[in-house]
Design a protein around this motif. Structure first.
Motif, PDB file in Angstrom:
ATOM      1  N   LEU A 194      10.183  -5.285 -16.140  1.00 37.14           N
ATOM      2  CA  LEU A 194       9.730  -4.001 -16.659  1.00 37.14           C
ATOM      3  C   LEU A 194       8.269  -4.048 -17.083  1.00 37.14           C
ATOM      4  O   LEU A 194       7.572  -3.033 -17.043  1.00 37.14           O
ATOM      5  N   THR A 196       5.959  -5.245 -15.504  1.00 36.86           N
ATOM      6  CA  THR A 196       5.077  -4.982 -14.361  1.00 36.86           C
ATOM      7  C   THR A 196       5.339  -3.610 -13.765  1.00 36.86           C
ATOM      8  O   THR A 196       4.905  -3.308 -12.659  1.00 36.86           O
ATOM      9  N   VAL A 197       6.050  -2.749 -14.489  1.00 35.90           N
ATOM     10  CA  VAL A 197       6.221  -1.366 -14.073  1.00 35.90           C
ATOM     11  C   VAL A 197       5.242  -0.519 -14.872  1.00 35.90           C
ATOM     12  O   VAL A 197       5.239  -0.550 -16.099  1.00 35.90           O
ATOM     13  N   VAL A 198       4.367   0.194 -14.161  1.00 34.60           N
ATOM     14  CA  VAL A 198       3.330   0.977 -14.831  1.00 34.60           C
ATOM     15  C   VAL A 198       3.766   2.436 -14.889  1.00 34.60           C
ATOM     16  O   VAL A 198       4.162   2.990 -13.883  1.00 34.60           O
TER      17      VAL A 198
END
Lengths: 198, 74
Positions: A194, A196-198
């Protein structure tokens, strides 16, 4: 939010930490008391199955009444030897040690979780160590206590006997801890993903 | 079969920022993202982008998703 809620936000880890501290003190205290009682006492108690002393115990009973042979009797040994005292301690102390170790490790884990991020590899690792302590320690303690009981019973009558209790609760707690370790590990990897979720 | 974590999505953020005369910091402020998160996106370290983020980026940069993202052919 009500006033009392705003004044004290519940932090269940804090409550758990307090309970664990109390548990360590109580269990360690009980274990120490048992050791002191054995060391200072001039007699000790050995559990024997009633069938080991059948015949002699039934004598004062009326016809039709008898001692249940599958129950345990408590036999007093006056002026026990050092070996007998140690064996008597070993019929109960190992379990106390396992429980105290478990509570201390759990206390350290809870303190770490309160202070830092709980969803880490270290937390999952600590939970697995706890599970190993519970499984190996719990059943190891049961084996030691059984052997000590066997030795003690051989000291008080000709046919030595013992029972090997295989408590299921160690298995449940151990596998429960392994399951929680896996949950924490998955939470860690999900959170890493999560991030690395923008 | 689920897609693997490796991807060939390219982000054309630098070109669009230059075209609009905007800095990354300006974009972060206007989109409502932290500079750190936007840097993750710009440097290709992001694994996924939320639709809400994509919508905000396209609104501020006055573009379509296809202008911002392309899939590099192997």
């Amino acid at each position: 939010m009500k006033l009392w809620e705003s004044l004290r936000r519940p932090d269940w880890l804090a409550e758990l930490q307090a309970v664990l501290i109390l548990g360590v003190v109580l269990v360690a205290g009980l274990g120490a008391f048992q050791v002191v009682r054995l060391a200072l006492g001039d007699e000790l108690t050995v559990s024997l199955p009633a069938s080991a002393v059948s015949g002699t115990v039934d004598a004062p009973l009326r016809a039709g009444a008898e001692v249940a042979s599958d129950q345990d009797l408590q036999v007093l040994v006056a002026e026990p030897s050092a070996a007998q005292v140690v064996a008597s301690a070993l019929t109960g102390l190992p379990s106390y040690l396992v429980v105290v170790t478990l509570l201390v490790l759990l206390l350290r884990l809870v303190r770490s979780a309160r202070r830092d991020d709980p969803f880490t590899r270290a937390t999952a690792g600590r939970l697995r160590v706890l599970a190993v302590v519970v499984l190996a320690g719990g059943y190891g303690a049961a084996l030691v206590e059984s052997l000590a009981g066997f030795y003690l019973s051989s000291q008080v009558y000709d046919g030595a006997t013992t029972t090997l209790d295989v408590p299921l609760y160690w298995l449940l707690v151990g596998f429960g801890l392994l399951a929680v370790a896996e949950v924490v590990n998955r939470g860690r990897s999900m959170r890493a993903e999560l991030e690395t979720v923008v | 079969m689920p897609p693997s974590d490796d991807h060939q999505v390219e982000l054309h953020l630098d070109e669009l920022l230059a075209r609009r005369g905007m800095t990354l910091t300006d974009l972060a402020d206007r989109v409502g993202l932290t500079l750190a998160n936007l840097s993750v996106l710009k440097n290709g370290r992001a694994r996924a982008i939320r639709f809400s983020t994509l919508t905000a980026l396209c609104r501020v940069l006055e573009c379509q998703p296809g202008d911002l993202l392309t899939v590099r052919r192997q």
